[in-house]
Write a protein that holds these residues in place. Structure first.
Motif, PDB file in Angstrom:
ATOM      1  N   ARG A  20       0.838  -1.204   0.000  1.00  0.00           N
ATOM      2  CA  ARG A  20       0.000   0.000   0.000  1.00  0.00           C
ATOM      3  C   ARG A  20       0.872   1.253   0.000  1.00  0.00           C
ATOM      4  O   ARG A  20       0.605   2.220  -0.712  1.00  0.00           O
ATOM      5  CB  ARG A  20      -0.917  -0.003   1.231  1.00  0.00           C
ATOM      6  CG  ARG A  20      -1.777   1.242   1.360  1.00  0.00           C
ATOM      7  CD  ARG A  20      -2.775   1.098   2.501  1.00  0.00           C
ATOM      8  NE  ARG A  20      -2.138   0.995   3.800  1.00  0.00           N
ATOM      9  CZ  ARG A  20      -1.953   2.035   4.625  1.00  0.00           C
ATOM     10  NH1 ARG A  20      -2.338   3.246   4.272  1.00  0.00           N
ATOM     11  NH2 ARG A  20      -1.383   1.863   5.795  1.00  0.00           N
ATOM     12  N   TYR A  21       1.946   1.227   0.755  1.00  0.00           N
ATOM     13  CA  TYR A  21       2.861   2.362   0.812  1.00  0.00           C
ATOM     14  C   TYR A  21       3.609   2.538  -0.510  1.00  0.00           C
ATOM     15  O   TYR A  21       3.790   3.654  -0.988  1.00  0.00           O
ATOM     16  CB  TYR A  21       3.844   2.201   1.970  1.00  0.00           C
ATOM     17  CG  TYR A  21       3.163   2.278   3.312  1.00  0.00           C
ATOM     18  CD1 TYR A  21       2.964   3.498   3.943  1.00  0.00           C
ATOM     19  CD2 TYR A  21       2.701   1.124   3.947  1.00  0.00           C
ATOM     20  CE1 TYR A  21       2.325   3.575   5.166  1.00  0.00           C
ATOM     21  CE2 TYR A  21       2.062   1.194   5.171  1.00  0.00           C
ATOM     22  CZ  TYR A  21       1.877   2.420   5.778  1.00  0.00           C
ATOM     23  OH  TYR A  21       1.240   2.501   6.990  1.00  0.00           O
ATOM     24  N   VAL A  22       4.033   1.418  -1.096  1.00  0.00           N
ATOM     25  CA  VAL A  22       4.714   1.474  -2.391  1.00  0.00           C
ATOM     26  C   VAL A  22       3.778   2.062  -3.441  1.00  0.00           C
ATOM     27  O   VAL A  22       4.165   2.937  -4.221  1.00  0.00           O
ATOM     28  CB  VAL A  22       5.218   0.078  -2.820  1.00  0.00           C
ATOM     29  CG1 VAL A  22       5.766   0.102  -4.238  1.00  0.00           C
ATOM     30  CG2 VAL A  22       6.280  -0.423  -1.844  1.00  0.00           C
ATOM     31  N   ALA A  23       2.538   1.596  -3.462  1.00  0.00           N
ATOM     32  CA  ALA A  23       1.563   2.106  -4.429  1.00  0.00           C
ATOM     33  C   ALA A  23       1.345   3.605  -4.248  1.00  0.00           C
ATOM     34  O   ALA A  23       1.292   4.356  -5.232  1.00  0.00           O
ATOM     35  CB  ALA A  23       0.248   1.347  -4.290  1.00  0.00           C
ATOM     36  N   GLU A  62       8.557  11.102   1.752  1.00  0.00           N
ATOM     37  CA  GLU A  62       7.554  11.699   2.640  1.00  0.00           C
ATOM     38  C   GLU A  62       6.211  10.979   2.611  1.00  0.00           C
ATOM     39  O   GLU A  62       5.440  11.067   3.567  1.00  0.00           O
ATOM     40  CB  GLU A  62       7.346  13.173   2.265  1.00  0.00           C
ATOM     41  CG  GLU A  62       8.530  14.056   2.601  1.00  0.00           C
ATOM     42  CD  GLU A  62       8.842  14.096   4.087  1.00  0.00           C
ATOM     43  OE1 GLU A  62       7.903  14.094   4.919  1.00  0.00           O
ATOM     44  OE2 GLU A  62      10.045  14.102   4.430  1.00  0.00           O
ATOM     45  N   ILE A  63       5.926  10.255   1.564  1.00  0.00           N
ATOM     46  CA  ILE A  63       4.610   9.630   1.396  1.00  0.00           C
ATOM     47  C   ILE A  63       4.256   8.666   2.533  1.00  0.00           C
ATOM     48  O   ILE A  63       3.139   8.740   3.069  1.00  0.00           O
ATOM     49  CB  ILE A  63       4.504   8.931   0.021  1.00  0.00           C
ATOM     50  CG1 ILE A  63       4.613   9.949  -1.113  1.00  0.00           C
ATOM     51  CG2 ILE A  63       3.234   8.099  -0.089  1.00  0.00           C
ATOM     52  CD1 ILE A  63       3.508  10.976  -1.160  1.00  0.00           C
ATOM     53  N   PRO A  64       5.143   7.757   2.958  1.00  0.00           N
ATOM     54  CA  PRO A  64       4.757   6.874   4.070  1.00  0.00           C
ATOM     55  C   PRO A  64       4.414   7.642   5.352  1.00  0.00           C
ATOM     56  O   PRO A  64       3.489   7.239   6.079  1.00  0.00           O
ATOM     57  CB  PRO A  64       5.993   5.986   4.262  1.00  0.00           C
ATOM     58  CG  PRO A  64       6.641   5.967   2.923  1.00  0.00           C
ATOM     59  CD  PRO A  64       6.437   7.354   2.387  1.00  0.00           C
ATOM     60  N   PHE A  65       5.111   8.728   5.623  1.00  0.00           N
ATOM     61  CA  PHE A  65       4.768   9.544   6.795  1.00  0.00           C
ATOM     62  C   PHE A  65       3.356  10.099   6.656  1.00  0.00           C
ATOM     63  O   PHE A  65       2.585  10.110   7.614  1.00  0.00           O
ATOM     64  CB  PHE A  65       5.761  10.700   6.971  1.00  0.00           C
ATOM     65  CG  PHE A  65       7.110  10.283   7.471  1.00  0.00           C
ATOM     66  CD1 PHE A  65       7.279   9.713   8.725  1.00  0.00           C
ATOM     67  CD2 PHE A  65       8.232  10.473   6.681  1.00  0.00           C
ATOM     68  CE1 PHE A  65       8.533   9.344   9.188  1.00  0.00           C
ATOM     69  CE2 PHE A  65       9.491  10.108   7.127  1.00  0.00           C
ATOM     70  CZ  PHE A  65       9.644   9.536   8.378  1.00  0.00           C
ATOM     71  N   GLN A  66       3.024  10.556   5.464  1.00  0.00           N
ATOM     72  CA  GLN A  66       1.687  11.105   5.208  1.00  0.00           C
ATOM     73  C   GLN A  66       0.597  10.040   5.317  1.00  0.00           C
ATOM     74  O   GLN A  66      -0.578  10.366   5.463  1.00  0.00           O
ATOM     75  CB  GLN A  66       1.634  11.764   3.829  1.00  0.00           C
ATOM     76  CG  GLN A  66       2.531  12.968   3.689  1.00  0.00           C
ATOM     77  CD  GLN A  66       2.656  13.448   2.253  1.00  0.00           C
ATOM     78  OE1 GLN A  66       1.926  13.022   1.366  1.00  0.00           O
ATOM     79  NE2 GLN A  66       3.609  14.341   2.021  1.00  0.00           N
ATOM     80  N   ASN A  67       1.011   8.777   5.243  1.00  0.00           N
ATOM     81  CA  ASN A  67       0.064   7.668   5.308  1.00  0.00           C
ATOM     82  C   ASN A  67       0.170   6.872   6.603  1.00  0.00           C
ATOM     83  O   ASN A  67      -0.208   5.707   6.655  1.00  0.00           O
ATOM     84  CB  ASN A  67       0.263   6.753   4.095  1.00  0.00           C
ATOM     85  CG  ASN A  67      -0.249   7.388   2.825  1.00  0.00           C
ATOM     86  OD1 ASN A  67      -1.420   7.301   2.505  1.00  0.00           O
ATOM     87  ND2 ASN A  67       0.624   8.072   2.110  1.00  0.00           N
TER      88      ASN A  67
END
Length: 99
Positions: A20-23, A62-67
């Motif tokens: 999910r994080y990779v996507a 930054e995306i995983p932090f946002q998720n």
């Protein structure tokens, strides 16, 4: 032109699954026209201007932090050859020719 790869691993998510994080990281690449990229089972490989690649990788970090991730480990490898043009396909073809 640089060739680089990035692996982004979210930690503290409560699950061992990271797809999910990779996507979500790859969603920002859908509109990115300044670099060529390829998703592989273990990393994302980029080809293009090094400054642009690093800018894109920073956004992806930054995306995983946002998720919801509490910690993110990002590993980057860069092949920045300046004596001649290089590309992902050229590197693969060079090895295939020797097989």
């Amino acid at each position: 032109m640089a060739i680089a790869q990035v692996t982004i691993v979210p930690v503290g998510t409560g699950s061992t699954s990271v797809s999910r994080y990779v996507a979500n990281c790859h969603k920002i690449l859908q509109d990115e026209k300044r670099v060529k990229y390829e998703l592989t089972p273990m990393a994302t490989v980029f080809e293009g201007d090094l400054d642009v690649i690093l800018e894109v990788m920073r956004k992806m970090h930054e995306i995983p932090f946002q998720n919801g991730a509490k910690r993110v480990i990002t590993s980057i490898s860069i092949d920045d050859r300046r004596d001649k043009d290089a590309s992902m396909s050229q590197k693969l073809n060079s090895v295939k020719e020797k097989l």
